[in-house]
Write a protein that holds these residues in place. Structure first.
Motif, PDB file in Angstrom:
ATOM      1  N   GLY A 285     -42.150 -50.539   3.376  1.00  0.00           N
ATOM      2  CA  GLY A 285     -42.221 -49.738   2.162  1.00  0.00           C
ATOM      3  C   GLY A 285     -40.857 -49.460   1.579  1.00  0.00           C
ATOM      4  O   GLY A 285     -39.850 -50.055   1.980  1.00  0.00           O
ATOM      5  N   SER A 286     -40.829 -48.553   0.629  1.00  0.00           N
ATOM      6  CA  SER A 286     -39.585 -48.199  -0.055  1.00  0.00           C
ATOM      7  C   SER A 286     -39.172 -46.785   0.331  1.00  0.00           C
ATOM      8  O   SER A 286     -39.997 -45.955   0.727  1.00  0.00           O
ATOM      9  N   ALA A 287     -37.871 -46.529   0.204  1.00  0.00           N
ATOM     10  CA  ALA A 287     -37.332 -45.229   0.605  1.00  0.00           C
ATOM     11  C   ALA A 287     -36.009 -44.999  -0.109  1.00  0.00           C
ATOM     12  O   ALA A 287     -35.543 -45.843  -0.889  1.00  0.00           O
ATOM     13  N   HIS A 288     -35.416 -43.843   0.152  1.00  0.00           N
ATOM     14  CA  HIS A 288     -34.039 -43.585  -0.278  1.00  0.00           C
ATOM     15  C   HIS A 288     -33.313 -42.917   0.874  1.00  0.00           C
ATOM     16  O   HIS A 288     -33.936 -42.363   1.790  1.00  0.00           O
ATOM     17  N   ILE A 289     -31.984 -43.005   0.856  1.00  0.00           N
ATOM     18  CA  ILE A 289     -31.166 -42.415   1.916  1.00  0.00           C
ATOM     19  C   ILE A 289     -30.261 -41.369   1.286  1.00  0.00           C
ATOM     20  O   ILE A 289     -29.496 -41.663   0.360  1.00  0.00           O
ATOM     21  N   THR A 290     -30.375 -40.157   1.770  1.00  0.00           N
ATOM     22  CA  THR A 290     -29.550 -39.039   1.307  1.00  0.00           C
ATOM     23  C   THR A 290     -28.926 -38.358   2.512  1.00  0.00           C
ATOM     24  O   THR A 290     -29.647 -37.966   3.440  1.00  0.00           O
ATOM     25  N   ALA A 291     -27.584 -38.251   2.499  1.00  0.00           N
ATOM     26  CA  ALA A 291     -26.853 -37.602   3.599  1.00  0.00           C
ATOM     27  C   ALA A 291     -27.229 -38.203   4.952  1.00  0.00           C
ATOM     28  O   ALA A 291     -27.407 -37.495   5.937  1.00  0.00           O
ATOM     29  N   GLY A 292     -27.365 -39.540   4.970  1.00  0.00           N
ATOM     30  CA  GLY A 292     -27.668 -40.240   6.218  1.00  0.00           C
ATOM     31  C   GLY A 292     -29.100 -40.130   6.678  1.00  0.00           C
ATOM     32  O   GLY A 292     -29.433 -40.563   7.797  1.00  0.00           O
ATOM     33  N   GLU A 293     -29.985 -39.595   5.841  1.00  0.00           N
ATOM     34  CA  GLU A 293     -31.374 -39.414   6.227  1.00  0.00           C
ATOM     35  C   GLU A 293     -32.261 -40.351   5.417  1.00  0.00           C
ATOM     36  O   GLU A 293     -32.202 -40.374   4.183  1.00  0.00           O
ATOM     37  N   LEU A 294     -33.084 -41.127   6.123  1.00  0.00           N
ATOM     38  CA  LEU A 294     -34.014 -42.062   5.487  1.00  0.00           C
ATOM     39  C   LEU A 294     -35.295 -41.320   5.129  1.00  0.00           C
ATOM     40  O   LEU A 294     -35.978 -40.778   6.003  1.00  0.00           O
ATOM     41  N   ILE A 295     -35.618 -41.319   3.846  1.00  0.00           N
ATOM     42  CA  ILE A 295     -36.766 -40.559   3.342  1.00  0.00           C
ATOM     43  C   ILE A 295     -37.714 -41.527   2.641  1.00  0.00           C
ATOM     44  O   ILE A 295     -37.339 -42.200   1.673  1.00  0.00           O
ATOM     45  N   ALA A 296     -38.942 -41.616   3.123  1.00  0.00           N
ATOM     46  CA  ALA A 296     -39.923 -42.562   2.590  1.00  0.00           C
ATOM     47  C   ALA A 296     -40.335 -42.195   1.167  1.00  0.00           C
ATOM     48  O   ALA A 296     -40.471 -41.018   0.825  1.00  0.00           O
ATOM     49  N   ASP A 297     -40.532 -43.216   0.340  1.00  0.00           N
ATOM     50  CA  ASP A 297     -41.060 -43.022  -1.010  1.00  0.00           C
ATOM     51  C   ASP A 297     -42.469 -43.598  -1.135  1.00  0.00           C
ATOM     52  O   ASP A 297     -43.411 -42.892  -1.447  1.00  0.00           O
ATOM     53  N   ARG A 298     -42.602 -44.915  -0.914  1.00  0.00           N
ATOM     54  CA  ARG A 298     -43.909 -45.578  -0.974  1.00  0.00           C
ATOM     55  C   ARG A 298     -44.101 -46.353   0.319  1.00  0.00           C
ATOM     56  O   ARG A 298     -43.309 -47.263   0.639  1.00  0.00           O
ATOM     57  N   LEU A 299     -45.165 -46.049   1.051  1.00  0.00           N
ATOM     58  CA  LEU A 299     -45.395 -46.654   2.354  1.00  0.00           C
ATOM     59  C   LEU A 299     -46.603 -47.578   2.327  1.00  0.00           C
ATOM     60  O   LEU A 299     -47.606 -47.297   1.658  1.00  0.00           O
ATOM     61  N   LEU A 300     -46.509 -48.674   3.065  1.00  0.00           N
ATOM     62  CA  LEU A 300     -47.672 -49.492   3.328  1.00  0.00           C
ATOM     63  C   LEU A 300     -48.477 -48.854   4.460  1.00  0.00           C
ATOM     64  O   LEU A 300     -47.920 -48.141   5.299  1.00  0.00           O
ATOM     65  N   SER A 301     -49.762 -49.102   4.489  1.00  0.00           N
ATOM     66  CA  SER A 301     -50.589 -48.642   5.605  1.00  0.00           C
ATOM     67  C   SER A 301     -50.435 -49.625   6.755  1.00  0.00           C
ATOM     68  O   SER A 301     -50.086 -50.795   6.537  1.00  0.00           O
ATOM     69  N   PRO A 302     -50.671 -49.202   7.994  1.00  0.00           N
ATOM     70  CA  PRO A 302     -50.602 -50.140   9.127  1.00  0.00           C
ATOM     71  C   PRO A 302     -51.448 -51.393   8.932  1.00  0.00           C
ATOM     72  O   PRO A 302     -50.981 -52.497   9.249  1.00  0.00           O
ATOM     73  N   PRO A 303     -52.710 -51.296   8.403  1.00  0.00           N
ATOM     74  CA  PRO A 303     -53.478 -52.530   8.154  1.00  0.00           C
ATOM     75  C   PRO A 303     -52.799 -53.453   7.135  1.00  0.00           C
ATOM     76  O   PRO A 303     -52.868 -54.673   7.274  1.00  0.00           O
ATOM     77  N   GLU A 304     -52.146 -52.882   6.131  1.00  0.00           N
ATOM     78  CA  GLU A 304     -51.440 -53.715   5.145  1.00  0.00           C
ATOM     79  C   GLU A 304     -50.248 -54.417   5.789  1.00  0.00           C
ATOM     80  O   GLU A 304     -50.012 -55.602   5.528  1.00  0.00           O
ATOM     81  N   VAL A 305     -49.491 -53.706   6.626  1.00  0.00           N
ATOM     82  CA  VAL A 305     -48.365 -54.323   7.328  1.00  0.00           C
ATOM     83  C   VAL A 305     -48.860 -55.453   8.224  1.00  0.00           C
ATOM     84  O   VAL A 305     -48.283 -56.543   8.262  1.00  0.00           O
TER      85      VAL A 305
END
Length: 312
Positions: A285-305
């Motif tokens: 999925g997609s995410a952003h990193i702020t102050a060294g922290e990975l924060i999810a934005d849009r995630l795939l479901s385990p079945p999709e992965v």
């Protein structure tokens, strides 16, 4: 006499991006529904409407890829536009009526200057024949009623205008621009700058972000393929994010990321990043990193992965 029973099509979960070369005269939704039917896909959407009179690149998203369609909607666009100089139409293109005709007396230097004038950040007044809403009604509804209403100018960016061909009354240009740019309005503005008026005679989208028309299929090509060949032309969902930096996580961290937990990572801060698990093709999925922290934005479901891993 009994009519034959028509079997209902069995849909299936597909995940990926199909680059379609939209034909002339089709709406974007008509083209989407045709491709969706040919692929027997459960879930699909397109990434940016093309008018029926426009052709060219229309990225179609299936399944998990629909979660990232906004990336393509927000991306810069590339077009090849054909301008008819000397004629101004009521709609700015061939669908309208001729409202003004003037002689064309221009040279290449004037055309270069007019194109340069509209390169860079500019203000555009949206055309009356557009889907933008004012007081709850689309502008084209006012236009069909013979009304013209005040429109708020919109700031867009024209990255470049390259002259491809010029034959007296016909000017062909390649345009790279930000999202929301009206090429019809650009054509009319160039015509006014030249003193002769103009309208958009033809439009072909050649690029959306990093995606190009060179890899697109026509509906005729898609129809001629068997189902396996059609599916083989699907790009993975992360094809919409190829301009973004990437980050790979090990198995444990990948699982935690998919559950939505924030993770500390050794990576530079980034407003947009694509995230992968340890296996090849394991897009998470997609995410952003702020102050060294990975924060999810849009995630795939385990079945999709899992489905993407099987495809890879």
């Amino acid at each position: 006499m009994n009519r034959p029973v028509r079997q209902r099509q069995v849909r299936r979960a597909l995940h990926g991006v199909l680059l379609l070369d939209k034909p002339l005269g089709w709406t974007s939704n008509d083209a989407l529904q045709k491709a969706k039917w040919l692929l027997r896909a459960e879930k699909a959407g397109h990434t940016g409407t093309l008018d029926p009179l426009a052709t060219g690149l229309l990225p179609l998203c299936f399944g998990a890829a629909t979660k990232f369609s906004q990336v393509s909607l927000d991306a810069d666009k590339a077009y090849r536009a054909t301008l008819r100089l000397g004629q101004r139409m009521s709609t700015g293109d061939l669908e309208g009526e001729l409202v003004d005709e003037r002689p064309v007396d221009v040279d290449r230097a004037a055309i270069d200057a007019a194109c340069a004038r509209f390169t860079g950040p500019i203000e555009q007044v949206p055309p009356m024949h557009s889907a933008i809403k004012k007081d709850g009604k689309a502008l084209y509804e006012y236009a069909r009623a013979g009304l013209e209403v005040e429109r708020t100018p919109r700031r867009v960016t024209i990255h470049s205008i390259d002259i491809v061909d010029w034959q007296h009354e016909t000017l062909v240009i390649d345009v790279r621009c930000s999202k929301g740019t009206y090429i019809r309005t650009l054509a009319e503005d160039i015509g006014e700058a030249l003193g002769c008026g103009a309208h958009l005679a033809a439009l072909r989208r050649t690029g959306t972000g990093a995606l190009t028309l060179a890899d697109a299929l026509t509906l005729e090509q898609l129809e001629a393929m068997d189902e396996a060949a059609r599916e083989a032309h699907l790009l993975p969902p992360d094809a919409l994010l190829t301009d973004w930096p990437s980050l790979q996580l090990d198995g444990g961290e990948a699982g935690r990321f998919l559950s939505g937990l924030r993770r500390r990572v050794q990576h530079a801060d980034a407003p947009e990043i694509r995230v992968y698990g340890p296996e090849p093709g394991a897009f998470l999925g997609s995410a952003h990193i702020t102050a060294g922290e990975l924060i999810a934005d849009r995630l795939l479901s385990p079945p999709e992965v899992q489905a993407l891993l099987q495809t890879a």
